[in-house]
Design an enzyme around this catalytic site. Sequence first.
Site, PDB file in Angstrom:
ATOM      1  CB  THR A 172      -0.906  -0.005   1.255  1.00 41.84           C
ATOM      2  OG1 THR A 172      -1.644  -1.218   1.262  1.00 41.84           O
ATOM      3  CG2 THR A 172      -1.856   1.169   1.266  1.00 41.84           C
TER       4      THR A 172
ATOM      5  NE  ARG B 243       3.391 -15.789  -7.816  1.00 44.63           N
ATOM      6  CZ  ARG B 243       3.579 -16.877  -7.076  1.00 44.63           C
ATOM      7  NH1 ARG B 243       3.493 -18.047  -7.609  1.00 44.63           N
ATOM      8  NH2 ARG B 243       3.835 -16.786  -5.783  1.00 44.63           N
TER       9      ARG B 243
ATOM     10  CD  GLU C  17       6.656  14.050   9.477  1.00 45.71           C
ATOM     11  OE1 GLU C  17       7.477  14.963   9.619  1.00 45.71           O
ATOM     12  OE2 GLU C  17       5.760  13.807  10.307  1.00 45.71           O
TER      13      GLU C  17
ATOM     14  N   GLY D 184       0.498   9.007   9.688  1.00 49.99           N
ATOM     15  CA  GLY D 184       0.397   8.997   8.218  1.00 49.99           C
ATOM     16  C   GLY D 184       0.889  10.279   7.582  1.00 49.99           C
TER      17      GLY D 184
ATOM     18  CB  ILE E 263      -0.341  14.619  10.390  1.00 50.22           C
ATOM     19  CG1 ILE E 263      -1.803  14.235  10.173  1.00 50.22           C
ATOM     20  CG2 ILE E 263      -0.232  15.950  11.142  1.00 50.22           C
ATOM     21  CD1 ILE E 263      -2.583  14.006  11.466  1.00 50.22           C
TER      22      ILE E 263
ATOM     23  CE  LYS F  63       0.826   4.925  13.841  1.00 48.30           C
ATOM     24  NZ  LYS F  63      -0.571   4.686  13.462  1.00 48.30           N
TER      25      LYS F  63
HETATM   26  N1  HSE Z   1      -2.563   0.748  11.269  1.00 47.28           N
HETATM   27  C1  HSE Z   1      -2.197   2.111  11.289  1.00 47.28           C
HETATM   28  C2  HSE Z   1      -3.431   2.944  11.611  1.00 47.28           C
HETATM   29  C3  HSE Z   1      -1.623   2.519   9.960  1.00 47.28           C
HETATM   30  O1  HSE Z   1      -4.546   2.415  11.494  1.00 47.28           O
HETATM   31  O2  HSE Z   1      -3.313   4.087  11.988  1.00 47.28           O
HETATM   32  C4  HSE Z   1      -0.910   3.828   9.994  1.00 47.28           C
HETATM   33  O3  HSE Z   1       0.181   3.828  10.859  1.00 47.28           O
END
Ligand code: HSE
Length: 436
Positions: free
Chosen positions: A13, A48, A129, A134, A136, A205
């Site tokens: 992703t 694949r 970062e 994500g 931000i 985090k």
């Molecule tokens: N699993 C994490 C979330 C992905 O849902 O925030 C982003 O770090």
Amino acid sequence: MNPVRVGVIGLGTVGGGTVNVLRRNAGEIARRAGRSIVITKASARDFRRDRICDTKDIELTTDPFAIVSDPDIDIVVELIGGESPAEELVVQAIKQGKHVVTANKALIALHGNEIFSLASRQGVMVAFEAAVAGGIPIIKAIREGLSGNHLEWLAGIINGTGNFILTEMREKGRDFAEVLSEAQDLGYAEVDPTFDVEGIDAAHKLTILASIAFGIPLQFDKVYKEGISRITRSDVAYAEELGYRIKHLGVARRTSKGIELRVHPTLIPERRLIANVNGVMNAIVVKGDAVGPTLYYGAGAGAEPTASAVVADIIDVARTLTSDPENRVPHLAFQADALSDIPVLPMDEVETSYYLRLSAEDRPGVLADIARILANHNISIEALIQKEPLEGESHLPVIMLTHRVFEREMNNAVTEMEKLPTVNGLIKRIRMEALR
Ligand code: HSE
């Protein structure tokens, strides 16, 4: 000037999103970085599978170690997540003198102290970062934008999956498992989704945020971790009746005795902006002595929002490739030899308000017993609702909000109340934060 050559490990992703953003915005990125940035090589476990990105002109391999040992690569971008083999790959890349960009919060929270020290000795940068919230740019905001402040506390919704689940439960009355499965399909959830719902991901985090906010080493093992898996729809509804929303928060607070470091479901007054952050969105409030409270909001997960942070790090590294390592922004915001050894407090010494829900027998004197126990522990009740018992039942739900109290006192009071013959089962408690 020659292009900066990037090797990407992982084309899932976030990797796919990174390839797409770097391609789409190549012209503008080159104008910002001062030279073009090209992905020359990428690795994935299995080619694949359908990919979200176009891999034209990228040399592909199934061996991630071929990326870290490639002498033509300047920056290694690690996007596979997890501890192993990510740690080995990053360590090898650093030893080969390569700069690293990573979105891997577990890696930084658990091994960051050693990784940064190695990187400093090798004179390379490790940028992360995308590891927190994500898209931000919260690392940059704290490490650079707020660097003139004495930071007092921060509190954030830093797990998109958990926030998505709580929002769907509140707004649509949906079932926990069904929403979690949707979050997995959308690529928000961790490989092991218990990391999202049991607070591990948020604790990774928070560890990172606290370190750069207070200048302390990364200390994941000291974070108190509680997830959302025991929150029921009735708790969400009672909280709402009392003017609160339940959010899964990461809280780091500096007190005179040490640092509070905790992730848990939290009641927040519904008028606070952060209480209205819904779905996969993340938000962090950071309180500095000079600036006051500041709020950072945006998508906390997903392909392109996370790629936005990864690409910003690649540009940052590209810009500083030629600068003197001694004069770069330190990995953990404070100079490595100036980190503080202020202790992280045990939960017993943390002070918060509480939401309590218990099931009590419907007869005279029951509430008086509960109030007496709370009074004996110096716990003052701020609000109380007592519901009608359900038809045919002899117990009724009692919901209380308390004023601030040390966790130790609350633990003792709850143990005593649970022993009352008139109280049925365990008492549900959720901490509350006014976030003033
Ligand atoms: N699993 C994490 C979330 C992905 O849902 O925030 C982003 O770090």
